[in-house]
Design a protein around this motif. Structure first.
Motif, short mmCIF file in Angstrom:
data_model
loop_
_atom_site.label_atom_id
_atom_site.label_comp_id
_atom_site.label_asym_id
_atom_site.label_seq_id
_atom_site.Cartn_x
_atom_site.Cartn_y
_atom_site.Cartn_z
N CYS A 1 2.17 6.98 -7.09
CA CYS A 1 1.16 7.90 -7.63
C CYS A 1 1.61 9.36 -7.58
O CYS A 1 1.01 10.22 -8.24
N THR B 1 -5.26 6.83 -0.67
CA THR B 1 -3.87 7.20 -0.42
C THR B 1 -3.15 7.52 -1.72
O THR B 1 -2.30 8.42 -1.76
N CYS B 2 -3.48 6.83 -2.79
CA CYS B 2 -2.87 7.12 -4.09
C CYS B 2 -3.28 8.50 -4.59
O CYS B 2 -2.45 9.27 -5.08
N ASN C 1 -6.21 2.06 -0.51
CA ASN C 1 -5.20 2.23 -1.56
C ASN C 1 -5.59 3.32 -2.54
O ASN C 1 -4.75 4.13 -2.96
N GLN D 1 0.96 4.15 -3.18
CA GLN D 1 0.67 5.57 -3.04
C GLN D 1 1.90 6.41 -3.37
O GLN D 1 1.78 7.51 -3.91
N SER E 1 0.84 -1.21 0.00
CA SER E 1 0.00 0.00 0.00
C SER E 1 0.87 1.25 0.00
O SER E 1 0.58 2.22 -0.70
N ALA F 1 -1.51 11.14 -2.54
CA ALA F 1 -0.11 11.28 -2.94
C ALA F 1 0.01 12.04 -4.26
O ALA F 1 0.92 12.86 -4.43
#
Length: 543
Positions: free
Chosen positions: A404, A454-455, A451, A401, A397, A458
């Protein structure tokens, strides 16, 4: 009326030897508005010379020299994030080893690193305006590498904290200066590349995540066996985090060698003319042109003629041009005073702009580590909620991120050049967006949702950092740029130092969502504040 008698506030054309031996040069004459120079807090003599330097850089074009510098400057962005993220990643496994405290006290190791980042940012930034950019450029990666390696050998928590603080002193000089140095060597048509530098920052996070994931998964204690049948978690059974630090330190040492010996830096020509080293500035411009396969027509006489009519007295101009290197060194240290700070607040407009940029850096400096500095712990907590606490689940995970962030930098590079938006709109859009996704992150539990959010966070975070690290050096005048970046970077690090304190002692730390929620709110406020910046730097000449 002669040129020297031209009243303040009028436009005056800087001579450029338009014809020499019957050949017309490509360096045009430039117009300098003294009222504008004073309004921007810039010495008219410097502005006149900087205008000629800008024309010379356009003549040199965007070529091999600048792309090599883009790579070398990227090493600094890479280093900054690789150390900050590696500390965040390895903390859960340092905390279970003998002679190291558990949670929440282990988080104070992050505070120790910030104790080095704060003075480091101030020192490297301010010395850049006094003795030049090259000292920091050639030193910071080496310092961070040496003490990063030493941190891996730490026998206990206290030695680890000291090594991280010393590492922070070196690491702090990278983000403070690398973008500013790159700005001073590129044609105005390519200033958007400063935003793209932040892609290196995201790459650093990905590399840190992958390296730590590999070593921690294979060479860490079996937490389920600790305390059973005499099983101990010590440096022999838990070397994964140490291997991670050794690997990252060796990597930084290699990048320092590349920067030092393969891609050596030239001193900024604008800094050189700001301290009277016109001949050296011309030499650097000719070096850049040669590196790019071109020829420069810049001469020392052009710089001297550019300053005519702006110097306070002929004797002062003559003295400035005849200083030896030793005289310049002594004069530089004698100028180690508040003049560079005052220059950032010389006018009401510049003062508001400088103050707001520093405040925004501080807000982001607190919010970012509140979330990212303890992301691995947050991901572990989210995994525990659904019954999955494996190393692979947590670090996969984390890696997703981190990756990304790279397209985030690319998106920001395009948006900062959008005619209807520019730097301010891009910065506000991405910062508010990051906050919005973090708010959403506090409400989800499934692995796919965590996921995804958080991606996206980021993506937006890396984008806004790319924008704000472009706005600051473009806004601060060259003679005071290092000091401006030092104050912004120093305040950013100072505020960041409170993140681990809040994460340890704040009631919000009782929930993994608490620091994330706080970071989200700060991001949104900081993003809206960017819209109030009085200076839009898109399409604006940088002096």
């Amino acid at each position: 009326m002669t040129q020297s008698q031209t009243p303040k506030g009028s436009l005056k054309k800087v001579p450029s030897d338009l014809e020499k031996d019957g050949v017309v040069t490509v360096l045009p004459g430039v117009l300098v508005d003294e009222a504008y120079a004073h309004a921007e807090g810039i010495d008219p003599v410097f502005m006149a010379k900087a205008s000629v330097i800008n024309s010379a850089l356009e003549e040199c074009g965007m070529g091999r020299f600048q792309w090599e510098l883009f790579t070398s400057a990227g090493f600094g962005y890479f280093s900054d994030n690789i150390w900050l993220q590696s500390i965040a990643i390895i903390m859960p496994y340092v905390a279970i080893e003998d002679h190291f405290p558990g949670y929440p006290k282990i988080r104070m190791a992050t505070f120790a690193m910030y104790c080095g980042l704060v003075p480091g940012a101030l020192f490297w930034g301010m010395t850049a305006d006094v003795i030049g950019r090259r000292l920091a450029w050639n030193s910071t990666l080496f310092i961070s590498a040496v003490f990063g390696l030493a941190a891996g050998a730490s026998p206990n928590f206290y030695v680890l904290c000291v090594m991280l603080a010393l590492n922070g002193i070196g690491t702090a000089g990278n983000m403070v200066l690398d973008g500013a140095v790159f700005l001073e060597f590129i044609p105005s048509t390519h200033k958007y590349l400063i935003t793209l530098l932040s892609a290196w920052w995201a790459v650093g996070q990905v590399v840190a995540s992958l390296i730590c994931w590999v070593f921690i998964e294979k060479y860490s204690c079996d937490t389920e066996r600790v305390g059973i049948d005499g099983y101990r978690c010590d440096r022999n059974t838990n070397p994964g985090w140490r291997y991670s630090m050794y690997t990252l330190g060796a990597m930084m040492l290699f990048l320092w060698a590349l920067r030092m010996f393969v891609l050596p830096m030239q001193e900024s020509p604008k800094f050189l003319v700001s301290i009277g080293q016109d001949e050296e500035a011309v030499r650097v411009i000719h070096y850049i042109a040669k590196r790019n396969g071109r020829t420069s027509t810049l001469t020392v006489e052009q710089l001297h003629k550019a300053a005519e009519g702006y110097e306070t007295s002929p004797s002062e101009a003559k003295e400035q041009r005849t200083l030896t290197n030793w005289d310049l060194a002594k004069r530089s240290f004698s100028h180690f005073n508040l003049d560079h700070i005052k220059g950032l607040f010389a006018t009401r407009r510049l003062a508001f702009s400088s103050g707001l940029i520093i405040a925004i850096f501080g807000a982001l400096g607190l919010a970012y580590p509140l979330y990212n500095g303890f992301l691995s712990g947050f991901l572990q907590a989210k995994g525990a909620e659904r019954g999955d606490t494996s190393v692979s689940a947590t670090y996969s995970s984390y890696t997703y991120q981190a990756a990304c962030g790279i397209p985030g930098s690319i998106a920001a590079t395009f948006l900062v050049e959008w005619g209807r938006g520019g730097r301010k709109f891009a910065g506000a859009f991405f910062t508010v967006g990051a906050g919005a996704f973090l708010f959403g992150l506090t409400a989800v539990r499934s692995a796919a949702s965590v996921n995804a959010l958080t991606c996206m966070a980021a993506f937006f975070e890396n984008a806004f950092y790319g924008v704000i690290y472009a706005i600051a050096p473009e806004t601060f005048p060259t003679p005071h740029r290092g000091t401006g970046d030092a104050l912004a970077g120093g305040f950013q690090r100072l505020c960041g130092a409170f993140a681990p304190i809040l994460a340890v002692y704040s009631p919000a730390a009782n929930s993994p969502n608490g620091p994330v929620f706080s970071a989200a709110a700060i991001f949104i406020v900081a993003g809206l504040a960017m819209l109030a910046l009085p200076i839009e730097t898109r399409g604006r000449t940088t002096y």
